[in-house]
Design an enzyme around this catalytic site. Structure first.
Site, PDB file in Angstrom:
ATOM      1  N   GLY A   1      -6.720  -2.551   5.612  1.00 34.93           N
ATOM      2  CA  GLY A   1      -6.877  -0.988   5.735  1.00 34.93           C
ATOM      3  C   GLY A   1      -7.654  -0.331   7.000  1.00 34.93           C
ATOM      4  O   GLY A   1      -7.897  -1.365   7.979  1.00 34.93           O
TER       5      GLY A   1
ATOM      6  N   CYS B   1      -6.794  -0.853  14.989  1.00 36.09           N
ATOM      7  CA  CYS B   1      -7.722  -0.624  14.009  1.00 36.09           C
ATOM      8  C   CYS B   1      -9.350  -1.124  14.323  1.00 36.09           C
ATOM      9  O   CYS B   1     -10.258  -0.599  13.663  1.00 36.09           O
ATOM     10  CB  CYS B   1      -7.388  -1.186  12.386  1.00 36.09           C
ATOM     11  SG  CYS B   1      -6.909  -2.809  12.587  1.00 36.09           S
TER      12      CYS B   1
HETATM   13  P1  NAD Z   1      -0.485   5.077   7.489  1.00 34.34           P
HETATM   14  O1  NAD Z   1      -1.247   4.834   6.318  1.00 34.34           O
HETATM   15  O2  NAD Z   1       0.168   6.342   7.614  1.00 34.34           O
HETATM   16  O3  NAD Z   1       0.950   4.111   7.054  1.00 34.34           O
HETATM   17  C1  NAD Z   1       1.120   2.888   7.167  1.00 34.34           C
HETATM   18  C2  NAD Z   1       2.268   2.481   6.257  1.00 34.34           C
HETATM   19  O4  NAD Z   1       2.223   3.038   4.874  1.00 34.34           O
HETATM   20  C3  NAD Z   1       3.661   3.165   6.918  1.00 34.34           C
HETATM   21  O5  NAD Z   1       4.746   2.441   6.551  1.00 34.34           O
HETATM   22  C4  NAD Z   1       3.750   4.263   5.832  1.00 34.34           C
HETATM   23  O6  NAD Z   1       5.096   4.647   5.927  1.00 34.34           O
HETATM   24  C5  NAD Z   1       3.347   3.693   4.395  1.00 34.34           C
HETATM   25  N1  NAD Z   1       2.747   4.657   3.869  1.00 34.34           N
HETATM   26  C6  NAD Z   1       1.575   5.492   3.876  1.00 34.34           C
HETATM   27  N2  NAD Z   1       1.130   6.256   2.754  1.00 34.34           N
HETATM   28  C7  NAD Z   1       2.185   5.814   1.820  1.00 34.34           C
HETATM   29  C8  NAD Z   1       2.628   6.245   0.374  1.00 34.34           C
HETATM   30  N3  NAD Z   1       1.606   7.120  -0.007  1.00 34.34           N
HETATM   31  N4  NAD Z   1       3.405   5.801  -0.170  1.00 34.34           N
HETATM   32  C9  NAD Z   1       4.073   4.681   0.565  1.00 34.34           C
HETATM   33  N5  NAD Z   1       4.083   4.494   1.639  1.00 34.34           N
HETATM   34  C10 NAD Z   1       3.131   4.974   2.469  1.00 34.34           C
HETATM   35  O7  NAD Z   1      -0.849   4.469   8.782  1.00 34.34           O
HETATM   36  P2  NAD Z   1      -0.460   4.270  10.209  1.00 34.34           P
HETATM   37  O8  NAD Z   1      -0.790   5.675  10.866  1.00 34.34           O
HETATM   38  O9  NAD Z   1       0.856   3.821  10.367  1.00 34.34           O
HETATM   39  O10 NAD Z   1      -1.307   3.368  10.838  1.00 34.34           O
HETATM   40  C11 NAD Z   1      -2.887   3.416  11.069  1.00 34.34           C
HETATM   41  C12 NAD Z   1      -3.606   3.134   9.820  1.00 34.34           C
HETATM   42  O11 NAD Z   1      -3.554   1.794   9.562  1.00 34.34           O
HETATM   43  C13 NAD Z   1      -5.183   3.252  10.606  1.00 34.34           C
HETATM   44  O12 NAD Z   1      -5.862   3.658   9.407  1.00 34.34           O
HETATM   45  C14 NAD Z   1      -5.563   1.930  11.065  1.00 34.34           C
HETATM   46  O13 NAD Z   1      -7.004   1.689  10.854  1.00 34.34           O
HETATM   47  C15 NAD Z   1      -4.906   1.114   9.922  1.00 34.34           C
HETATM   48  N6  NAD Z   1      -4.456  -0.388  10.121  1.00 34.34           N
HETATM   49  C16 NAD Z   1      -5.143  -1.249   9.637  1.00 34.34           C
HETATM   50  C17 NAD Z   1      -4.881  -2.372  10.099  1.00 34.34           C
HETATM   51  C18 NAD Z   1      -5.624  -3.873   9.459  1.00 34.34           C
HETATM   52  O14 NAD Z   1      -5.353  -4.796   9.768  1.00 34.34           O
HETATM   53  N7  NAD Z   1      -6.598  -3.600   8.553  1.00 34.34           N
HETATM   54  C19 NAD Z   1      -4.064  -2.648  11.189  1.00 34.34           C
HETATM   55  C20 NAD Z   1      -3.216  -1.896  11.551  1.00 34.34           C
HETATM   56  C21 NAD Z   1      -3.515  -0.395  11.181  1.00 34.34           C
END
Ligand code: NAD
Length: 473
Positions: A245, A278
């Protein structure tokens, strides 16, 4: 011999039906038109993946290594590396091409393979017991816009090393580059003799498709790399799930630090890929004794200070929403772009990062901005810095940094922040193996505790016992 013709007829028709299905499932992976592994529906992507998992189960560990080698080599091919790095930026409008290249290469080279699946053995008077890391089968993986290709490369290597197959559900804003990468990897895998469709995805990613993937009975494990919403969703799915996350990594700088180096490291980490990782530095707490020096040195390393209160107010209004959250159109944009939109023209063209002096409760501190705007907060002493860092991290327990030469202070912060990654005296990316020891991952599973994921994270532990034998001591 008494033969029931009805039974024979049914068997023949079943075999024919099955071979038709197999034909459909097998055909995409050998295509070289950019559609290998890409399916019109999620059900087809999952079914193809399940068929591939069955075939992979028949192959050996050396085969898996050969497939992983094919992935590593494909990404290091200049044409592929250039294309996925450029298209990721062009399509998502997030990040920086040169840094995407570094990240993609890092994922290809430093994601571990099968070597981390070490069998554990116990022997005693009652014989021998081994515990092995075994596949789940089909894994459904959700990938973020911020690392669209890095996560596909990293997850594919780790999951296939573990003997699994993977169905990706990317963000719709990264569908083109994900489809290209999935099909390119499938072609390379086919050339290496791998079963077809080890990696699949859908032509049109959507929330509906992600939902279908999560509920599909053939998907045995879910892995979400993204923000709080998707992590919560997979953890509520009733299936085995790994959640990687959000973070909001703080940096503490105390009076014992090498200030020149701290400034250079912070600017390098916070500006890397326009601050979208992240793990990237998102706010700084610096003690009064070195506060001004740190800001001066950061400016010398490519930071631009927005100091006029009215400019700071306008910047805040421009990049964040009134009721909280960031404006997506500024996520992953360069410092130059943001300054230009604000109507400020820095004297130097080499500005990599915007810095702002703020209070500890300013939205620049509390929001995970994911853009090269770094608040620098002045505090009285290092204890106040650590306390504020703990609050700013929001209990994500993701990543934190310190610049200090005091071992007790470093240990104290490590204990109090309790993060998955803790970096001392280096840019944040040292924590994922770039200029630091240890393997790389782009799925850092804080909430579910796997930490920096590798093949082992995507395996079931199975015990095999032989009674009264193989204790040879
Ligand atoms: P996001 O949460 O908007 O999207 C991530 C993925 O989840 C996408 O494929 C999106 O389509 C999907 N998604 C989001 N909400 C959904 C829902 N309700 N139902 C179905 N699918 C859903 O994030 P983003 O902007 O793409 O990425 C950035 C976020 O991810 C930041 O908060 C960052 O810290 C986190 N991140 C964490 C890590 C880690 O390894 N912990 C790595 C990269 C990014």
């Amino acid at each position: 011999m008494n033969v029931d013709l009805n039974i024979i007829e049914r068997l023949i028709s079943e075999v024919l039906d099955e071979s038709e299905i197999r034909e459909e499932l097998i055909s995409p992976a050998v295509r070289e038109d950019g559609t290998a592994g890409i399916f019109p529906t999620m059900d087809e992507a999952v079914e193809a993946s399940a068929a591939a998992a069955g075939e992979l189960a028949e192959r050996g560990m050396q085969d898996r290594e050969a497939y992983i080698k094919a992935i590593r080599e494909t990404i290091q091919n200049e044409e592929v590396l250039e294309k996925i790095s450029r298209e990721a930026v062009d399509e998502t409008r997030i990040g920086c091409y040169e840094h995407k290249r570094i990240k993609n290469r890092l994922a290809a080279v430093k994601t571990p393979g099968t070597e981390c699946l070490v069998t554990e053995a116990v022997t005693g008077d009652n014989g021998m017991m081994i515990t092995e890391y075994c596949p789940f089968g089909v894994i459904g993986a959700i990938t973020p816009t911020t690392n669209p290709t890095e996560t596909v490369i990293n997850n594919s290597i780790s999951m296939i090393a573990g003997g699994n197959t993977v169905v990706f559900s990317p963000h719709p804003r990264a569908k083109g580059v994900t489809a290209y990468l999935v099909s390119r990897l499938n072609q390379a895998l086919a050339a290496a003799g791998a079963p077809e469709n080890l990696i699949t995805t859908v032509a049109e990613p959507s929330i509906e498709n992600t939902n279908r993937m999560m509920e599909h009975p053939l998907v045995r494990m879910l892995v979400a790399t993204g923000g709080p919403s998707i992590v919560h969703k997979v953890l509520s799915s009733g299936k085995k799930a790994i959640g990687a996350g959000a973070g909001n990594p703080p940096v503490v700088v105390d009076e014992t630090a090498d200030i020149k180096k701290a400034a250079a490291d912070i600017v390098a980490g916070a500006s890397f890929d326009n601050n979208v990782p992240c793990i990237a530095e998102k706010e700084v707490f610096a003690v009064s004794a070195i506060y001004e020096d740190l800001i001066l040195e950061m400016k010398a390393k490519g930071a631009y200070e927005v100091s006029d209160p009215e400019d700071i107010r306008r910047l805040l209004a421009m990049v964040t929403k009134e009721n909280g959250g960031v404006r997506v159109e500024f996520v992953g944009k360069s410092a130059a772009y943001i300054l230009e939109k604000l109507g400020l023209v820095p004297a130097s063209r080499d500005i990599r990062l915007i810095i702002v002096r703020t209070a500890a409760d300013h939205p620049f501190v509390t929001e995970e901005l994911m853009m090269p705007i770094l608040p620098v907060v002045q505090v009285n002493d290092v204890d106040e810095a650590i306390d504020n860092a703990k609050i700013a991290e929001h209990g994500n327990r993701h990543t934190a940094m310190i610049h200090s030469r005091n071992i007790e202070t470093m240990s104290k912060m490590a204990r109090i922040l309790d993060t998955t990654i803790f970096v001392k005296n280096a840019p944040s990316y040292a924590g994922i193996g770039a200029g630091g020891e240890g393997h790389t991952t782009f799925t850092i599973a804080g909430p579910t505790g796997e930490g920096l994921t590798s093949a082992r994270s995507f395996c079931r532990r199975r015990r095999c016992t032989v009674a009264d034998a193989f204790n040879i001591r």
